[in-house]
Write a protein that holds these residues in place. Structure first.
Motif, PDB file in Angstrom:
ATOM      1  N   SER A  84       0.825  -1.207   0.000  1.00 58.51           N
ATOM      2  CA  SER A  84       0.000   0.000   0.000  1.00 58.51           C
ATOM      3  C   SER A  84       0.859   1.257   0.000  1.00 58.51           C
ATOM      4  N   ILE A 129      -6.958   2.004  -0.903  1.00 56.31           N
ATOM      5  CA  ILE A 129      -7.811   0.843  -0.610  1.00 56.31           C
ATOM      6  C   ILE A 129      -6.975  -0.300  -0.049  1.00 56.31           C
ATOM      7  N   HIS A 131      -6.404   0.393   3.609  1.00 56.93           N
ATOM      8  CA  HIS A 131      -7.534   0.076   4.493  1.00 56.93           C
ATOM      9  C   HIS A 131      -7.622  -1.424   4.775  1.00 56.93           C
ATOM     10  N   LYS A 171      -6.775  -3.345   8.553  1.00 59.65           N
ATOM     11  CA  LYS A 171      -7.674  -4.311   9.198  1.00 59.65           C
ATOM     12  C   LYS A 171      -6.928  -5.609   9.512  1.00 59.65           C
ATOM     13  N   LYS A 195      -1.039   3.197   7.222  1.00 56.04           N
ATOM     14  CA  LYS A 195      -1.540   4.562   7.390  1.00 56.04           C
ATOM     15  C   LYS A 195      -0.912   5.515   6.378  1.00 56.04           C
ATOM     16  N   ILE A 248      -2.721   4.944   3.166  1.00 54.65           N
ATOM     17  CA  ILE A 248      -4.064   5.526   3.186  1.00 54.65           C
ATOM     18  C   ILE A 248      -3.995   7.042   3.009  1.00 54.65           C
ATOM     19  N   TRP A 263      -5.276   8.886  -0.414  1.00 56.89           N
ATOM     20  CA  TRP A 263      -6.476   9.727  -0.495  1.00 56.89           C
ATOM     21  C   TRP A 263      -6.139  11.182  -0.802  1.00 56.89           C
TER      22      TRP A 263
END
Length: 135
Positions: free
Chosen positions: A61, A80, A83, A87, A101, A104, A108
């Motif tokens: 990510s 995405i 996220h 989790k 983080k 993310i 975004w």
């Protein structure tokens, strides 16, 4: 080949008792288990704990989101993935929460800037087209 007595010793015969002129073999103390925990050497303390594994999706990510800065694509994918990775990190008690983080946040922000850039482009295009006089 002749089977004369004395040529080969009998393998089933008990060995002769040792003579008294030989000294007895030394005796050693019985083995004692170490009293330190986890088998560590005395004076060195307990061994270090095993590190938790890093979530690969969190790392992916972050990499995809940061690569989106250079290529201007991939921001939503990185967000995405972040996220989903966040989790997994929380459920499986893994390392990589910071990587997720970063993915993310950068994802975004990059997506938002990309959407604003597209809107600005079309506003400029329509404003420029409206300013052209028709003959």
């Amino acid at each position: 080949m002749s089977d004369s007595p004395g040529q080969w010793p009998d393998p089933y015969q008990q060995p002769a008792a040792p003579s008294s002129s030989q000294p007895a073999p030394p005796t050693y103390p019985a083995y004692q288990t170490p009293s330190t925990p986890y088998g560590s050497a005395p004076g060195y303390g307990a061994p270090y704990p095993v590190a938790r594994p890093t979530n690969g999706l969190a790392l992916a990510s972050m990499i995809v989101s940061l690569a989106g800065i250079i290529s201007c694509i991939g921001f939503p994918v990185g967000a995405i993935l972040g996220h989903v990775a966040l989790k997994q990190v929380r459920e499986n008690n893994q390392e990589g929460e910071t990587y997720a983080k970063v993915g993310i946040i950068v994802g975004w922000i990059g997506t938002g800037l990309g959407v604003l850039g597209c809107i600005g482009y079309f506003v400029f295009l329509f404003a420029f087209a409206a300013a052209i006089p028709t003959t």
